[in-house]
Design an enzyme around this catalytic site. Structure first.
Site, PDB file in Angstrom:
ATOM      1  N   TYR A  66     -47.885  60.926  37.616  1.00 14.89           N
ATOM      2  CA  TYR A  66     -48.401  60.164  36.476  1.00 14.89           C
ATOM      3  C   TYR A  66     -49.903  59.918  36.604  1.00 14.89           C
ATOM      4  O   TYR A  66     -50.679  60.187  35.677  1.00 14.89           O
ATOM      5  CB  TYR A  66     -47.662  58.835  36.350  1.00 14.89           C
ATOM      6  CG  TYR A  66     -48.262  57.921  35.311  1.00 14.89           C
ATOM      7  CD1 TYR A  66     -48.105  58.185  33.960  1.00 14.89           C
ATOM      8  CD2 TYR A  66     -48.996  56.792  35.690  1.00 14.89           C
ATOM      9  CE1 TYR A  66     -48.665  57.358  32.998  1.00 14.89           C
ATOM     10  CE2 TYR A  66     -49.561  55.963  34.744  1.00 14.89           C
ATOM     11  CZ  TYR A  66     -49.396  56.244  33.393  1.00 14.89           C
ATOM     12  OH  TYR A  66     -49.958  55.430  32.447  1.00 14.89           O
TER      13      TYR A  66
ATOM     14  N   SER B 122     -55.379  55.893  31.453  1.00 16.12           N
ATOM     15  CA  SER B 122     -54.842  54.745  32.179  1.00 16.12           C
ATOM     16  C   SER B 122     -55.811  54.387  33.293  1.00 16.12           C
ATOM     17  O   SER B 122     -56.585  55.242  33.754  1.00 16.12           O
ATOM     18  CB  SER B 122     -53.471  55.092  32.781  1.00 16.12           C
ATOM     19  OG  SER B 122     -53.059  54.129  33.727  1.00 16.12           O
TER      20      SER B 122
END
Length: 279
Positions: A158, A145
């Site tokens: 995350y 990401s």
């Protein structure tokens, strides 16, 4: 099956029941790859498998598994062995995120996040890479990401998990260069999946513009074909990722906190947790 040189014949895709995982399966099937599809959602997974077999004429194998479980990677590997399936391309796509104030996110959710995003990813790589080495070819494609590039308050666990994915991928690639194994990480910005429906606000996409799964997967597979170490799909996302200063780290984290406040629910500021459609 594709006969192009160095193209793996069978690909395993985790989180294949929806979102990026389903798109990876679709594009790989279109290339002629047989598939092993892994996810928790059995009914949906079988629908995807049947559709890809009908549409592209490839073989599809379904492995129903909750990757947050400690023994998940070992159990997937055992199922592959029991079915005499050889995997030449591992797509570690499954993952989910939590967002909000750290103390308000259930510790169990962050534990499960790390099990899926990090532990299962490493476990499956441990299980499948030795066979690739024995055969002299193979590939690993890890989904990260843009959150991997900097600390992200309110998305702390995350973003840290995705930093692990990126650095693990880069290190692994250096280890296996010249030994027939490709390793690539793809680090997309916000993608139109059910992730943001579950999180309850699109503001959890704190930076970058939304895109759809198809161009992300095309970019990822093209990068793997070219043996690139990593790729950030989308010009805006790539510029943001690579122009953001990396030091001093405390300043980067301070700026990140200002930006990532968007991840909080505006009405009360309580933490929220999201699970992607990858499982």
């Amino acid at each position: 099956m594709s006969t192009a040189a160095n193209v793996p014949s069978t690909a395993l895709v985790t989180g294949a029941s929806s979102g990026l995982g389903t798109e990876f399966a679709e594009q790989l099937a279109a290339r002629g790859h047989d598939l092993v599809l892994v996810a928790r959602s059995e009914d949906r997974l079988r629908e995807v498998a049947e559709e890809l077999t009908r549409k592209h004429g490839v073989k599809t194998h379904v492995v129903v598994k909750d990757l947050s479980r400690q023994e998940a990677a070992r159990e997937v590997a055992q199922e592959l062995a029991d079915r005499a399936l050889t995997v030449d391309l591992l797509v570690n796509n499954a993952g989910f995120g939590t967002a909000g104030r750290f103390e308000q996110i259930a510790a169990e959710r962050d534990h499960d996040l790390l099990m899926v995003n990090v532990v299962a990813l490493v476990g499956l790589t441990h299980a499948l890479l030795p066979g690739m080495l024995e055969r002299g070819s193979g590939a690993v494609l890890n989904v990260g990401s843009t959150a991997a590039y900097q600390p992200s308050p309110y998305l702390s666990v995350y973003s840290a998990s995705k930093t692990f994915v990126l650095n693990f991928s880069l290190a692994l690639r250096q280890e296996y260069r010249g030994r027939g194994i490709k390793v690539t990480a793809v680090c997309p910005g916000p993608v139109e999946t059910k992730f943001f429906e579950v999180v309850g606000t699109r503001n959890a996409a704190v930076a970058g513009s939304f895109t759809t799964p198809a161009p992300v997967v095309r970019t990822a597979l093209a990068a793997l074909d070219r043996d690139r170490p990593y790729v950030t799909p989308g010009l805006g996302n790539a510029l943001s990722a690579h122009l953001t200063p990396r030091r001093p780290r405390s300043l980067v984290a301070w700026v990140g906190e200002k930006i990532c406040r968007k991840a909080l629910k505006p009405e009360d500021g309580r933490g929220v947790a999201a699970q992607s459609a990858a499982g």
